[in-house]
Design a protein around this motif. Sequence first.
Motif, PDB file in Angstrom:
ATOM      1  N   ASP A 150       1.600  -3.351   8.231  1.00  0.00           N
ATOM      2  CA  ASP A 150      -0.146  -3.287   8.753  1.00  0.00           C
ATOM      3  C   ASP A 150       0.166  -3.770  10.289  1.00  0.00           C
ATOM      4  O   ASP A 150      -0.639  -3.278  11.137  1.00  0.00           O
ATOM      5  N   PHE A 151       0.931  -4.677  10.639  1.00  0.00           N
ATOM      6  CA  PHE A 151       1.012  -4.962  12.060  1.00  0.00           C
ATOM      7  C   PHE A 151       1.433  -4.144  12.940  1.00  0.00           C
ATOM      8  O   PHE A 151       0.787  -3.691  14.162  1.00  0.00           O
ATOM      9  N   HIS A 197       4.503  -3.522  23.977  1.00  0.00           N
ATOM     10  CA  HIS A 197       5.240  -3.815  22.770  1.00  0.00           C
ATOM     11  C   HIS A 197       4.457  -5.056  22.150  1.00  0.00           C
ATOM     12  O   HIS A 197       3.573  -5.680  22.501  1.00  0.00           O
ATOM     13  N   PRO A 198       4.943  -5.210  21.125  1.00  0.00           N
ATOM     14  CA  PRO A 198       4.494  -6.241  20.118  1.00  0.00           C
ATOM     15  C   PRO A 198       4.062  -7.752  20.801  1.00  0.00           C
ATOM     16  O   PRO A 198       3.280  -8.581  20.157  1.00  0.00           O
ATOM     17  N   ASP A 199       4.701  -8.175  21.838  1.00  0.00           N
ATOM     18  CA  ASP A 199       4.541  -9.370  22.363  1.00  0.00           C
ATOM     19  C   ASP A 199       3.370  -9.381  23.410  1.00  0.00           C
ATOM     20  O   ASP A 199       3.045 -10.355  23.976  1.00  0.00           O
ATOM     21  N   ASN A 200       3.221  -7.855  23.853  1.00  0.00           N
ATOM     22  CA  ASN A 200       1.790  -7.859  24.838  1.00  0.00           C
ATOM     23  C   ASN A 200       0.685  -7.549  24.200  1.00  0.00           C
ATOM     24  O   ASN A 200      -0.439  -7.162  24.778  1.00  0.00           O
ATOM     25  N   LEU A 204      11.574   3.737  22.896  1.00  0.00           N
ATOM     26  CA  LEU A 204      12.907   2.924  23.357  1.00  0.00           C
ATOM     27  C   LEU A 204      13.256   1.701  23.320  1.00  0.00           C
ATOM     28  O   LEU A 204      14.227   1.098  22.938  1.00  0.00           O
ATOM     29  N   LEU A 205      12.147   0.787  23.452  1.00  0.00           N
ATOM     30  CA  LEU A 205      12.231  -0.566  23.412  1.00  0.00           C
ATOM     31  C   LEU A 205      12.449  -1.198  21.846  1.00  0.00           C
ATOM     32  O   LEU A 205      13.376  -1.914  21.580  1.00  0.00           O
ATOM     33  N   PHE A 206      11.889  -0.381  20.857  1.00  0.00           N
ATOM     34  CA  PHE A 206      12.138  -0.658  19.502  1.00  0.00           C
ATOM     35  C   PHE A 206      13.662  -0.430  19.237  1.00  0.00           C
ATOM     36  O   PHE A 206      14.273  -1.002  18.582  1.00  0.00           O
ATOM     37  N   MET A 264       9.304  -0.795  12.194  1.00  0.00           N
ATOM     38  CA  MET A 264       8.147  -0.858  13.031  1.00  0.00           C
ATOM     39  C   MET A 264       8.070   0.272  13.934  1.00  0.00           C
ATOM     40  O   MET A 264       6.872   0.824  13.887  1.00  0.00           O
ATOM     41  N   GLY A 265       8.921   1.020  14.516  1.00  0.00           N
ATOM     42  CA  GLY A 265       8.822   2.158  15.355  1.00  0.00           C
ATOM     43  C   GLY A 265       8.494   3.199  14.526  1.00  0.00           C
ATOM     44  O   GLY A 265       7.656   4.021  15.100  1.00  0.00           O
ATOM     45  N   HIS A 266       8.902   3.380  13.491  1.00  0.00           N
ATOM     46  CA  HIS A 266       8.602   4.474  12.474  1.00  0.00           C
ATOM     47  C   HIS A 266       7.092   4.473  11.980  1.00  0.00           C
ATOM     48  O   HIS A 266       6.658   5.512  12.261  1.00  0.00           O
ATOM     49  N   VAL A 267       6.698   3.296  11.506  1.00  0.00           N
ATOM     50  CA  VAL A 267       5.266   3.150  11.100  1.00  0.00           C
ATOM     51  C   VAL A 267       4.449   3.339  12.611  1.00  0.00           C
ATOM     52  O   VAL A 267       3.216   3.910  12.428  1.00  0.00           O
ATOM     53  N   TYR A 268       4.661   2.525  13.630  1.00  0.00           N
ATOM     54  CA  TYR A 268       3.777   2.832  14.854  1.00  0.00           C
ATOM     55  C   TYR A 268       3.701   4.288  15.252  1.00  0.00           C
ATOM     56  O   TYR A 268       2.670   4.594  15.359  1.00  0.00           O
TER      57      TYR A 268
END
Length: 270
Positions: A88-89, A158-161, A190-192, A216-220
């Motif tokens: 979900d995230f 990315h998820p921290d931003n 690339l970050l993932f 995460m990269g795949h779902v994103y």
Amino acid sequence: MKRIAEGRTAEIFQENHESVIKLYRSGFPKEAIIYEYEITKQVASLGISVPRVNQLVEMEGRVGINFEYIEGKPLLQKMAEHPQELDDFSEVLADMHVTLHRCEVPSDERGKPFRKQKEVLAHNIHQAPQLSTDEKHAILQILEALPNGNRVCHGDFHPDNAMVGEKRWIIDWMTGMIGHPAGDIARTLLLFRYGTLPEAAPSHVKDQLQALRDRMGHVYLNYYLAHSNLQMDEIDSWMLPVAAARLTEWIPEEEKEQLRSVIRERLKLK
Ligand SMILES: Nc1ncnc2c1ncn2[C@@H]1O[C@H](COP(=O)(O)OP(=O)(O)O)[C@@H](O)[C@H]1O
Ligand SMILES: [Mg+2]
């Protein structure tokens, strides 16, 4: 003031209920801080949800930016707290990126203050000490042939931003620019894939973390593709120049090595 977060370039202090100060490490280039200050204001004026920028400040010889305090948490923290909701995230992350990329930079603002994605990438590729002159030349030619794009790109999404609470906000705009969404997505992917994991972690922990990041990269990516007109091959065509440009950043040797092998492989296939 209470320190609420620390990144590679800055510490974040909470001033009061309404504001925080992002205070850069001493010696950090002032032009880059001023750019973050200006670009954040600019993207806010285009309707993108970012913390309001109050003013530039100076404290004990360090430069900082006073921002509105955001009542929310970075998606990375949410993922760590609720790993069962990882998918979900990851979709929220993608949804925020889709929404951002719908925003066109109006033509009268395409000069200053926005930097241009292809110019930023070309500049960094020129600087990369790990690439030979021939390699640089080949990569720059590939970059040159890519489309310019007129969308707001974050440059380090990315998820921290990405912060969420009652609303959603994108923070940390120092790398913000005008460009093509496909290049912005290539960087996130690339970050993932290669972004460095904590040095001290034992290898089985690293393997588990990498599996989560691949997920995460795949779902994103699937969410992004399903909610936009972009095709995977458009994103893929940016991987080589984006990977090469990342070599100039402050990243550990291990990650540089991995990026170099990706670059060599892709150059061979050309
Ligand atoms: N306006 C804000 N309100 C609340 N927390 C913030 C705010 N800005 C940053 N933070 C917190 O500080 C962290 C680092 O901020 P960021 O701007 O991304 O700095 P860095 O460049 O060091 O990554 C964020 O992940 C978030 O937890
Ligand atoms: Mg950040």
